[in-house]
Design a protein around this motif. Sequence first.
Motif, PDB file in Angstrom:
ATOM      1  N   ILE A 130      40.254  -9.656 -70.919  1.00 15.03           N
ATOM      2  CA  ILE A 130      40.168 -10.072 -72.393  1.00 15.03           C
ATOM      3  C   ILE A 130      39.714  -8.808 -73.274  1.00 15.03           C
ATOM      4  CG2 ILE A 130      39.165 -11.569 -73.953  1.00 15.03           C
ATOM      5  CD1 ILE A 130      39.394 -14.018 -71.716  1.00 15.03           C
ATOM      6  N   GLN A 131      38.446  -8.292 -72.897  1.00 11.34           N
ATOM      7  CA  GLN A 131      37.839  -7.602 -73.591  1.00 11.34           C
ATOM      8  C   GLN A 131      38.689  -6.209 -73.647  1.00 11.34           C
ATOM      9  OE1 GLN A 131      33.455  -6.578 -72.812  1.00 11.34           O
ATOM     10  NE2 GLN A 131      33.906  -7.993 -71.297  1.00 11.34           N
ATOM     11  N   PHE A 132      39.492  -5.787 -72.453  1.00  9.35           N
ATOM     12  CA  PHE A 132      40.307  -4.801 -72.499  1.00  9.35           C
ATOM     13  C   PHE A 132      41.306  -4.941 -73.518  1.00  9.35           C
ATOM     14  CE2 PHE A 132      43.058  -2.818 -68.747  1.00  9.35           C
ATOM     15  CZ  PHE A 132      43.424  -1.489 -69.646  1.00  9.35           C
ATOM     16  N   ALA A 133      42.080  -5.987 -73.723  1.00 10.22           N
ATOM     17  CA  ALA A 133      43.156  -6.343 -74.448  1.00 10.22           C
ATOM     18  C   ALA A 133      42.478  -6.084 -75.973  1.00 10.22           C
ATOM     19  CB  ALA A 133      43.532  -7.935 -74.249  1.00 10.22           C
ATOM     20  N   TRP A 134      41.408  -6.693 -76.296  1.00 10.19           N
ATOM     21  CA  TRP A 134      40.722  -6.484 -77.663  1.00 10.19           C
ATOM     22  C   TRP A 134      40.877  -5.007 -77.811  1.00 10.19           C
ATOM     23  CZ3 TRP A 134      36.517 -10.731 -76.999  1.00 10.19           C
ATOM     24  CH2 TRP A 134      36.681 -11.856 -77.186  1.00 10.19           C
ATOM     25  N   GLY A 135      40.294  -4.149 -76.986  1.00 10.25           N
ATOM     26  CA  GLY A 135      40.183  -2.786 -77.399  1.00 10.25           C
ATOM     27  C   GLY A 135      41.346  -2.242 -77.589  1.00 10.25           C
ATOM     28  N   LEU A 288      51.411 -12.146 -67.091  1.00  9.31           N
ATOM     29  CA  LEU A 288      51.824 -10.953 -66.561  1.00  9.31           C
ATOM     30  C   LEU A 288      53.246 -10.820 -66.663  1.00  9.31           C
ATOM     31  CD1 LEU A 288      49.347  -9.841 -63.926  1.00  9.31           C
ATOM     32  CD2 LEU A 288      49.111  -9.725 -66.261  1.00  9.31           C
ATOM     33  N   ARG A 289      53.982 -11.913 -66.340  1.00 11.98           N
ATOM     34  CA  ARG A 289      55.364 -11.973 -66.310  1.00 11.98           C
ATOM     35  C   ARG A 289      55.985 -11.564 -67.621  1.00 11.98           C
ATOM     36  NH1 ARG A 289      55.337 -16.766 -62.967  1.00 11.98           N
ATOM     37  NH2 ARG A 289      55.818 -16.511 -60.877  1.00 11.98           N
ATOM     38  N   ARG A 290      55.343 -12.125 -68.831  1.00 11.26           N
ATOM     39  CA  ARG A 290      55.788 -11.893 -69.990  1.00 11.26           C
ATOM     40  C   ARG A 290      55.769 -10.539 -70.235  1.00 11.26           C
ATOM     41  NH1 ARG A 290      55.173 -15.528 -75.592  1.00 11.26           N
ATOM     42  NH2 ARG A 290      56.031 -14.078 -76.872  1.00 11.26           N
ATOM     43  N   CYS A 291      54.648  -9.896 -69.838  1.00 14.06           N
ATOM     44  CA  CYS A 291      54.187  -8.712 -70.387  1.00 14.06           C
ATOM     45  C   CYS A 291      55.167  -7.494 -69.634  1.00 14.06           C
ATOM     46  CB  CYS A 291      52.697  -8.194 -69.807  1.00 14.06           C
ATOM     47  SG  CYS A 291      51.592  -8.951 -70.838  1.00 14.06           S
ATOM     48  N   SER A 302      51.557  -8.991 -79.627  1.00 15.28           N
ATOM     49  CA  SER A 302      50.569  -7.841 -80.073  1.00 15.28           C
ATOM     50  C   SER A 302      49.582  -8.458 -78.613  1.00 15.28           C
ATOM     51  CB  SER A 302      49.819  -8.339 -81.089  1.00 15.28           C
ATOM     52  OG  SER A 302      49.181  -9.555 -81.058  1.00 15.28           O
ATOM     53  N   MET A 303      48.670  -7.403 -78.693  1.00 21.05           N
ATOM     54  CA  MET A 303      47.571  -7.426 -77.538  1.00 21.05           C
ATOM     55  C   MET A 303      46.538  -8.744 -77.760  1.00 21.05           C
ATOM     56  SD  MET A 303      48.136  -5.568 -74.865  1.00 21.05           S
ATOM     57  CE  MET A 303      46.842  -6.391 -74.082  1.00 21.05           C
ATOM     58  N   LEU A 304      46.436  -8.801 -79.155  1.00 24.72           N
ATOM     59  CA  LEU A 304      45.681 -10.020 -79.594  1.00 24.72           C
ATOM     60  C   LEU A 304      46.083 -11.394 -79.069  1.00 24.72           C
ATOM     61  CD1 LEU A 304      43.224 -10.900 -81.317  1.00 24.72           C
ATOM     62  CD2 LEU A 304      44.699 -10.770 -83.167  1.00 24.72           C
ATOM     63  N   ALA A 305      47.592 -11.397 -79.168  1.00 32.19           N
ATOM     64  CA  ALA A 305      48.081 -12.546 -78.739  1.00 32.19           C
ATOM     65  C   ALA A 305      47.851 -12.862 -77.216  1.00 32.19           C
ATOM     66  CB  ALA A 305      49.631 -12.608 -79.127  1.00 32.19           C
ATOM     67  N   VAL A 306      48.005 -11.654 -76.474  1.00 32.47           N
ATOM     68  CA  VAL A 306      47.724 -11.646 -74.953  1.00 32.47           C
ATOM     69  C   VAL A 306      46.358 -12.174 -74.884  1.00 32.47           C
ATOM     70  CG1 VAL A 306      47.244 -10.393 -72.946  1.00 32.47           C
ATOM     71  CG2 VAL A 306      49.455  -9.942 -74.541  1.00 32.47           C
ATOM     72  N   ALA A 307      45.227 -11.718 -75.626  1.00 27.60           N
ATOM     73  CA  ALA A 307      43.925 -11.738 -75.227  1.00 27.60           C
ATOM     74  C   ALA A 307      43.541 -13.713 -75.643  1.00 27.60           C
ATOM     75  CB  ALA A 307      42.830 -11.261 -76.258  1.00 27.60           C
ATOM     76  N   LYS A 308      44.368 -14.110 -76.718  1.00 27.29           N
ATOM     77  CA  LYS A 308      44.187 -15.578 -77.034  1.00 27.29           C
ATOM     78  C   LYS A 308      44.694 -16.088 -75.995  1.00 27.29           C
ATOM     79  CE  LYS A 308      44.480 -14.967 -81.993  1.00 27.29           C
ATOM     80  NZ  LYS A 308      45.098 -15.199 -83.265  1.00 27.29           N
ATOM     81  N   LEU A 310      45.081 -15.586 -72.766  1.00 24.21           N
ATOM     82  CA  LEU A 310      44.335 -15.098 -71.662  1.00 24.21           C
ATOM     83  C   LEU A 310      42.885 -15.969 -71.587  1.00 24.21           C
ATOM     84  CD1 LEU A 310      44.224 -13.911 -68.874  1.00 24.21           C
ATOM     85  CD2 LEU A 310      43.358 -11.997 -69.796  1.00 24.21           C
ATOM     86  N   ARG A 311      42.439 -16.040 -72.937  1.00 21.92           N
ATOM     87  CA  ARG A 311      41.161 -16.640 -73.135  1.00 21.92           C
ATOM     88  C   ARG A 311      41.354 -18.281 -73.010  1.00 21.92           C
ATOM     89  NH1 ARG A 311      37.698 -16.040 -79.033  1.00 21.92           N
ATOM     90  NH2 ARG A 311      36.087 -17.523 -78.237  1.00 21.92           N
ATOM     91  N   GLY A 312      42.498 -18.644 -73.380  1.00 25.69           N
ATOM     92  CA  GLY A 312      42.676 -20.289 -72.862  1.00 25.69           C
ATOM     93  C   GLY A 312      42.554 -20.491 -71.545  1.00 25.69           C
ATOM     94  N   SER A 313      43.337 -19.500 -70.536  1.00 26.53           N
ATOM     95  CA  SER A 313      43.309 -19.517 -69.535  1.00 26.53           C
ATOM     96  C   SER A 313      41.921 -19.427 -68.658  1.00 26.53           C
ATOM     97  CB  SER A 313      44.266 -18.496 -68.485  1.00 26.53           C
ATOM     98  OG  SER A 313      45.389 -18.526 -68.947  1.00 26.53           O
ATOM     99  N   TYR A 314      41.182 -18.946 -69.260  1.00 31.29           N
ATOM    100  CA  TYR A 314      39.431 -18.676 -68.736  1.00 31.29           C
ATOM    101  C   TYR A 314      39.027 -19.960 -69.157  1.00 31.29           C
ATOM    102  CZ  TYR A 314      35.024 -16.914 -68.827  1.00 31.29           C
ATOM    103  OH  TYR A 314      33.452 -17.016 -68.722  1.00 31.29           O
ATOM    104  N   GLU A 315      39.117 -20.524 -70.095  1.00 33.21           N
ATOM    105  CA  GLU A 315      38.422 -21.888 -70.487  1.00 33.21           C
ATOM    106  C   GLU A 315      38.739 -23.012 -69.494  1.00 33.21           C
ATOM    107  OE1 GLU A 315      38.512 -22.279 -74.667  1.00 33.21           O
ATOM    108  OE2 GLU A 315      37.142 -20.574 -75.099  1.00 33.21           O
ATOM    109  N   GLN A 316      40.092 -22.984 -69.300  1.00 37.06           N
ATOM    110  CA  GLN A 316      40.617 -24.079 -68.669  1.00 37.06           C
ATOM    111  C   GLN A 316      40.297 -23.852 -67.047  1.00 37.06           C
ATOM    112  OE1 GLN A 316      44.943 -23.830 -68.246  1.00 37.06           O
ATOM    113  NE2 GLN A 316      45.025 -26.261 -67.814  1.00 37.06           N
ATOM    114  N   LEU A 317      40.263 -22.602 -66.783  1.00 39.52           N
ATOM    115  CA  LEU A 317      39.788 -22.207 -65.030  1.00 39.52           C
ATOM    116  C   LEU A 317      38.428 -22.216 -64.712  1.00 39.52           C
ATOM    117  CD1 LEU A 317      42.174 -19.076 -64.720  1.00 39.52           C
ATOM    118  CD2 LEU A 317      42.576 -21.456 -63.525  1.00 39.52           C
TER     119      LEU A 317
END
Length: 527
Positions: A130-135, A288-291, A302-308, A310-317
């Motif tokens: 997530i941080q990587f994507a934000w950068g 990753l498939r979509r990327c 955008s990478m911001l959309a990716v981060a968002k 992935l953040r949702g996956s983090y909170e669910q997992l």
Amino acid sequence: MPQESTQWNVGDVILNLYQVTGSLGEGSFGKVCKVRHLGWNIDLAVKIPKPEAVAAAGGVENFEREAETWVNLGLHPHTVSCYYVRRIEGYPLVFAEYVAGGTLHDWIYDGRLYAGGERASLKRILDIAIQFAWGLHYAHEKELIHQDVKPANVMVTPAAAVKVTDFGLARGKIAAPAGELPPIAPYPGGEKEGNSPVFPAGFEALGSVMGTYMGMTPAYCSPEQDKGEKLTRRTDMWGWALSVLEMFVGERTWQKGTIASHLLEEYLRGKREDAGVPQMPLSVAAILRRCFRKNQQDRYRSMLAVAKELRGSYEQLMGEVYPRLEPRAGEDMADSLNNRAVSLVDLGKPEEAQQLWERALQMQPQHPESTYNQGLIWWRTLRINDNTLVRELEWMRSSHPEGWLPGYLLGLVHLERDDCEAAIKTLESIPGEDAVGAKHQGDNVSVAGKGDSPNATPIQAALKLARERLPKSKRPLRTFEGHTISVSSVCLSPDGRFALSGSEDKTLKLWEVATERCLRTFEGHTR
């Protein structure tokens, strides 16, 4: 151009300013040294390219121009800051922020990424991704495309904070395809396409066993890079996704990045061989498939959309709220302008630095670092006196009642004017919680002079110095005001009763020391 790149050894002091403290690695295109900036009292990473790398960039001037894209990126918590490119003995060197902890490549291969069991390592992998994507998103907002995204170009601090590094590699900005740029919107919210370069051509990221080709590493290249097509910010998305895949595999098992979608599916069908490496969750695999879609338009916007997502996956997992806040980076923030100004002073360009400080203070009046740095330079060049600077910093401190920095900067000025008693009083008045916070923030403060111990907090180091100097401190006893421009000479009568001062305002003034009264003003000299 020298036949060999600059040779620095541990212990060397370069230009009476940079003390070499270590080697951070060497690759086929150059090496990186760790130095202590003796003026700023912070550690820097100095990238020293080999002559052939500079030649590949088109010579010294082109190399410097390309590296400036990284310098101009500004400050962001998830990108490594580049301070400046400087020629030493005619050779261009890149001075960047030093990040302790090593690269993501190091973390994968030495096992740090997988410490603490599968749940802890899964949590760490998602956090890093997530941080990587934000950068990367921040760089894209600045109209830069990295083009060589891989684990070796991601720095990870001991606390697992992520910073993308080595921007500036490609030659010049790459135009986005027509119609791909949506309207620019304030950040956050709207997204805009952007594109452009990475780090000086031919510079290999240290820690990587592979070289680069045309501004990218084959094992992480996208289909459009492989075909020489126009690039967009979605190009970096491909390298990001391959880096995430590598974290879950535990190693790189491929040579060509263009087969990423096949690699992902093969991984998902296979059996895990390393019990310490967590299995990739299906929600992450879907991202990753979509990327990895061949057509750039079919990937995330955008990478911001990716981060968002992935953040949702983090909170669910993980069953908990993601702990980090999304960075809010403004255009030409006061902090970025100040850091750039300090770098220009270092390069002997004080007038350009003054312009940046003016912009910073227009943007954020009473900005602590800019107020201090500009005032310090004015005092050292006799445009103002120390009392004026102290009053300005006291006012700045009153407008920032929270935080340690304003009091610390005021203490530094008292130290410089050798009023150690006032310095100690000011530094000791900083609340304990703020002093603790200074330990974590001090090395990011770009000011023209800091504490003298790299292992102490800035406040502790300044206090130590003030207490050591106190017995011999020259406390100010009198202030004589009247000259309109700087004073160039002062003489005292043998009995100490009278003083005579000469100024660039073309006057001499005779003073009575005890009363600070001006007895006579002599005018007539024209020079």
